[in-house]
Design an enzyme around this catalytic site. Structure first.
Site, mmCIF file in Angstrom:
data_model
loop_
_atom_site.group_PDB
_atom_site.id
_atom_site.type_symbol
_atom_site.label_atom_id
_atom_site.label_comp_id
_atom_site.label_asym_id
_atom_site.label_seq_id
_atom_site.Cartn_x
_atom_site.Cartn_y
_atom_site.Cartn_z
ATOM 1 N N ASN A 101 -53.566 89.628 58.904
ATOM 2 C CA ASN A 101 -53.890 90.756 58.021
ATOM 3 C C ASN A 101 -54.343 91.987 58.792
ATOM 4 O O ASN A 101 -54.191 93.106 58.325
ATOM 5 C CB ASN A 101 -54.958 90.354 56.999
ATOM 6 N N ALA A 156 -51.690 87.604 44.437
ATOM 7 C CA ALA A 156 -50.908 88.581 43.669
ATOM 8 C C ALA A 156 -51.145 90.024 44.104
ATOM 9 O O ALA A 156 -50.219 90.837 44.121
ATOM 10 C CB ALA A 156 -51.237 88.444 42.176
ATOM 11 N N CYS A 186 -66.001 94.339 56.236
ATOM 12 C CA CYS A 186 -66.791 93.296 55.571
ATOM 13 C C CYS A 186 -66.890 93.671 54.101
ATOM 14 O O CYS A 186 -66.795 94.835 53.740
ATOM 15 C CB CYS A 186 -68.201 93.236 56.132
#
Ligand code: PLP
Length: 383
Positions: A153, A202, A325
């Site tokens: 990611n 999703a 975070c």
């Protein structure tokens, strides 16, 4: 003066909702009832949900029986690890050091032994270290659950999943794949793969947040995510959020038509070209590895990520730091640290991620804003 965010370049965090998903969501909200009911309103909801299941299964190369809807990918991963540890008699967990917190925290929560596989400087999982960890587990007669992501990611690095499967697949060990950043962008082909379980979400593909899925092979069917009322074939209790699931299905079907990988890769190329104007001491992380093409994670050493992000935000440009975070604070990225990036440079890492709605104008706007932020920084330091 604060301007409204005009340029959104944080699609790996969450991408814009597709009109198809929105329409499916709104339409399903008008239905009343519970899909577990056998009466006509209940059956109408079941029909909507099962259509969505077919669409998600189709997009993931899975069968409909393999799809368990969850409240998020975090839930899918957490419960696959917790439930898997019990149902599959797992003795130890093997993770890569570049996993999302969902994987790392769930592994820790089991209390089982954890082996962490390092990342190479190009961001790829160290396959030799994985081989050794699996050998050591086998010698101890341990059954290991290996949890590894398909696409990172933070860097967009595409992990060698087939090679990982070749190492894990023929053994008694199990493989959970975090495919959140891959699903929709590259084929994940769940049914054909040796992976035992796979998590998807999703809101990374133009659907709403609050819904994801765990894909599960039949031999892992005893893995229970949430006990309760027997929903999802007894695997995940809780009344299903049919509207969210319907929107997930619509997004899974529509995303492939609007997300053009080549077009998006042109945007990352243009951005990387543009970054060269800011000096030679900048670095694009994972530039030597195979990248998925929608992410540029880079650092210009003279400006820390927190300062750059704030400045860009004031200019109306939304990006992310290497690692954001949930507290909103900018923390040092464990992914970059594991790749051997020095702390001073990792603290300057910004992640620009493009999505289905991104345009060349977004790249221009980013470069203009970044140039201004950098100029102000230099001026401030000279004063
Ligand atoms: N895994 C990866 C690689 C992710 O990027 C994310 C979200 O950022 C997650 C898991 C968690 O997904 P969700 O937001 O659906 O819980």
């Amino acid at each position: 003066m604060m301007t409204q965010t005009r340029v959104y370049l944080d699609h790996n965090t969450s991408t814009q909702m597709l009109p198809e998903a929105r329409a499916a969501l709104v339409s399903a909200l008008d239905l009343t009832g519970n899909p577990s009911s056998v009466h006509a309103p209940g059956r109408a909801l079941t029909a909507v949900m099962e259509k969505a299941r077919d669409r998600v299964a189709n997009a993931a190369g899975a069968t409909r029986q393999q799809v368990i809807f969850t409240g998020s990918a975090t839930e899918a991963i957490t419960q696959a690890i917790a439930g898997g540890a019990k149902a599959l008699d797992i003795d130890e967990i093997i993770v890569s050091a570049g996993e999302h917190a969902a994987v790392l925290k769930a592994a820790e929560a089991t209390g089982l032994q954890i082996s962490r596989i390092g990342l190479l400087p190009n961001g790829l999982v160290d396959l030799e270290a994985l081989r050794t960890a699996l050998d050591v587990a086998s010698v101890k007669d341990h059954i290991a659950l290996v949890a590894i992501h398909m696409v990172n990611n933070e860097t967009g690095i595409v992990q060698p999943l087939t090679a990982i499967e070749t190492l894990v697949g023929p053994t008694k060990h199990f493989l959970l794949v975090d495919a959140v950043q891959a699903f929709g962008k590259v084929p994940v082909d769940f049914a054909e793969r040796a992976a035992d379980m796979m998590a998807i979400s999703a809101h990374k593909i133009g659907g709403p947040a609050g819904v994801g899925a765990l894909l599960v092979k039949a031999h892992c069917d005893e893995v229970r995510l949430i006990s309760g009322g027997g929903q999802e074939q007894g695997r995940r209790g809780g009344t299903e959020p049919v509207a969210l699931i319907a929107a997930f299905g619509a997004a899974a079907e529509a995303f492939g038509q609007v997300y053009d990988m080549d077009r998006v890769a042109q945007l990352t190329d243009a951005l990387e070209q543009g970054l060269k104007q800011f000096g030679n001491d900048g670095e694009v992380f994972g530039a030597d590895g195979p990248r998925i093409g929608n992410v540029v994670n880079f650092a210009i050493p003279e400006i820390r990520a927190s300062v750059a992000m704030m400045g860009l935000d004031l200019e109306g440009v939304a990006v992310s730091s290497g690692s954001a975070c949930s507290s909103g604070k900018v923390g040092r990225s464990h992914v970059l640290t594991s790749m051997g990036v020095p702390p001073e440079l990792a603290d300057c890492a910004l992640r620009v991620s493009f999505g289905w709605s991104s345009t060349p104008e977004d790249v221009e706007a980013f470069l203009t804003a970044f140039e201004k932020v950098l100029r102000q920084r230099r001026k401030g330091q000279a004063a």
